[in-house]
Write an enzyme that holds these catalytic residues in place. Sequence first.
Site, mmCIF file in Angstrom:
data_model
loop_
_atom_site.group_PDB
_atom_site.id
_atom_site.type_symbol
_atom_site.label_atom_id
_atom_site.label_comp_id
_atom_site.label_asym_id
_atom_site.label_seq_id
_atom_site.Cartn_x
_atom_site.Cartn_y
_atom_site.Cartn_z
ATOM 1 N N ASP A 149 22.485 -27.498 -51.959
ATOM 2 C CA ASP A 149 23.112 -26.170 -51.848
ATOM 3 C C ASP A 149 24.603 -26.393 -51.624
ATOM 4 O OD1 ASP A 149 23.320 -23.308 -51.489
ATOM 5 O OD2 ASP A 149 23.465 -23.634 -49.342
ATOM 6 N N SER A 150 25.343 -25.290 -51.651
ATOM 7 C CA SER A 150 26.774 -25.376 -51.373
ATOM 8 C C SER A 150 27.043 -25.665 -49.888
ATOM 9 C CB SER A 150 27.446 -24.056 -51.760
ATOM 10 O OG SER A 150 26.866 -23.001 -51.027
ATOM 11 N N CYS A 180 20.011 -23.122 -54.294
ATOM 12 C CA CYS A 180 21.203 -22.273 -54.305
ATOM 13 C C CYS A 180 21.025 -21.330 -55.485
ATOM 14 C CB CYS A 180 22.431 -23.159 -54.494
ATOM 15 S SG CYS A 180 23.961 -22.263 -54.787
ATOM 16 N N GLU A 206 28.076 -19.298 -42.483
ATOM 17 C CA GLU A 206 28.609 -20.653 -42.259
ATOM 18 C C GLU A 206 29.365 -20.738 -40.922
ATOM 19 O OE1 GLU A 206 28.633 -23.667 -44.273
ATOM 20 O OE2 GLU A 206 27.159 -22.813 -45.650
ATOM 21 N N CYS A 258 20.380 -15.154 -52.094
ATOM 22 C CA CYS A 258 21.304 -16.230 -51.732
ATOM 23 C C CYS A 258 20.609 -16.957 -50.588
ATOM 24 C CB CYS A 258 22.637 -15.655 -51.270
ATOM 25 S SG CYS A 258 23.736 -16.893 -50.543
ATOM 26 N N HIS A 305 21.594 -18.468 -48.166
ATOM 27 C CA HIS A 305 22.178 -18.278 -46.834
ATOM 28 C C HIS A 305 21.605 -17.026 -46.138
ATOM 29 C CE1 HIS A 305 25.252 -21.128 -48.180
ATOM 30 N NE2 HIS A 305 25.785 -21.126 -46.970
HETATM 31 N N1 DGL Z 1 23.614 -20.408 -50.884
HETATM 32 C C1 DGL Z 1 24.117 -20.182 -52.179
HETATM 33 C C2 DGL Z 1 23.306 -19.238 -52.992
HETATM 34 O O1 DGL Z 1 22.118 -19.200 -52.815
HETATM 35 C C3 DGL Z 1 25.579 -20.139 -52.429
HETATM 36 C C4 DGL Z 1 26.475 -19.522 -51.475
HETATM 37 C C5 DGL Z 1 27.886 -19.792 -51.841
HETATM 38 O O2 DGL Z 1 28.261 -20.958 -51.779
HETATM 39 O O3 DGL Z 1 28.607 -18.883 -52.223
HETATM 40 O O4 DGL Z 1 23.798 -18.543 -53.839
#
Ligand code: DGL
Length: 276
Positions: free
Chosen positions: A15-16, A78, A157, A189, A191
């Site tokens: 993931d990012s 992600c 984050e 997402c 996150h």
């Molecule tokens: N967690 C990621 C997603 O599912 C990316 C979040 C990001 O880096 O903008 O899209």
Amino acid sequence: MGNVSPGNAPIGVFDSGVGGLTVFREIMRQMPNERIVYFGDTARVPYGSKSRDTIVRYSRQIVRFLLTRQVKTIVVACNTASAYALDDLEKEFDVPMIGVVKPGAKVAAKASRNGRIGVIGTEATIGSSIYSQYIEALKSDAAISGKACPLFVPLVEEGLWEDPVTEEIARRYLAELIDIDIDTLILGCTHYPLIRSTIGKIMGPDVTMVNPAYETAQELKQMLAETGLLNSEQPGLGRDSYQFYVSDKADKFIHFANSIIKYGILSAKQINIEEY
Ligand code: DGL
């Protein structure tokens, strides 16, 4: 050296940043005897505001890195990378891969009763309309409404999971989805499950929230079983079963990871992802 069967190799997850740990957590839960190598691109998060070319380039570098760890499969944990890079990666690399978007779309199509489905995600994911494409293919009468929530990733984050600031921003983002009476909301997402309780409070009990992680882990398990790649040994929980890599700030990552995965992550190694 132990058993060298291909099934005993680890699963690569990326993931990012910390968001993919919500998928990691689910894989861990559903497949407790699998080894996992996680990479969080903490130096370059967020991906959601970047262009397709950049997202593909970053994702390609991560896959190259994970392959040096001898992974048997890769989970693109992600949504943004699943939306923009997964097709290219699958063509380029000879390793089975799975993203989070298709499994999430499948669950939402099944869960919705009134056909009005909301999707929240990064600007890139919502801009790609990928959830609409997959859901419409499964449920042609569905009405899908996407809403980009660009401030959610930095808030997560920063650890502001239950905070009045996050709640206020969530209220603004979600108002239009409440107005159109959706009955299902995809947390598009990885996150976002970390602020699920805030989102749930605003949407109310009648809206089903879909976290694609559960279905992703199920499909991964099925894919590994079908290809004979499930781990046949029992490594047991421990430092050797899970490895964590990041591109920046390993200490901060460990701190967050420990609050997401109740397991006690002892170390995360920082690498220079630009070298891959
Ligand atoms: N967690 C990621 C997603 O599912 C990316 C979040 C990001 O880096 O903008 O899209």
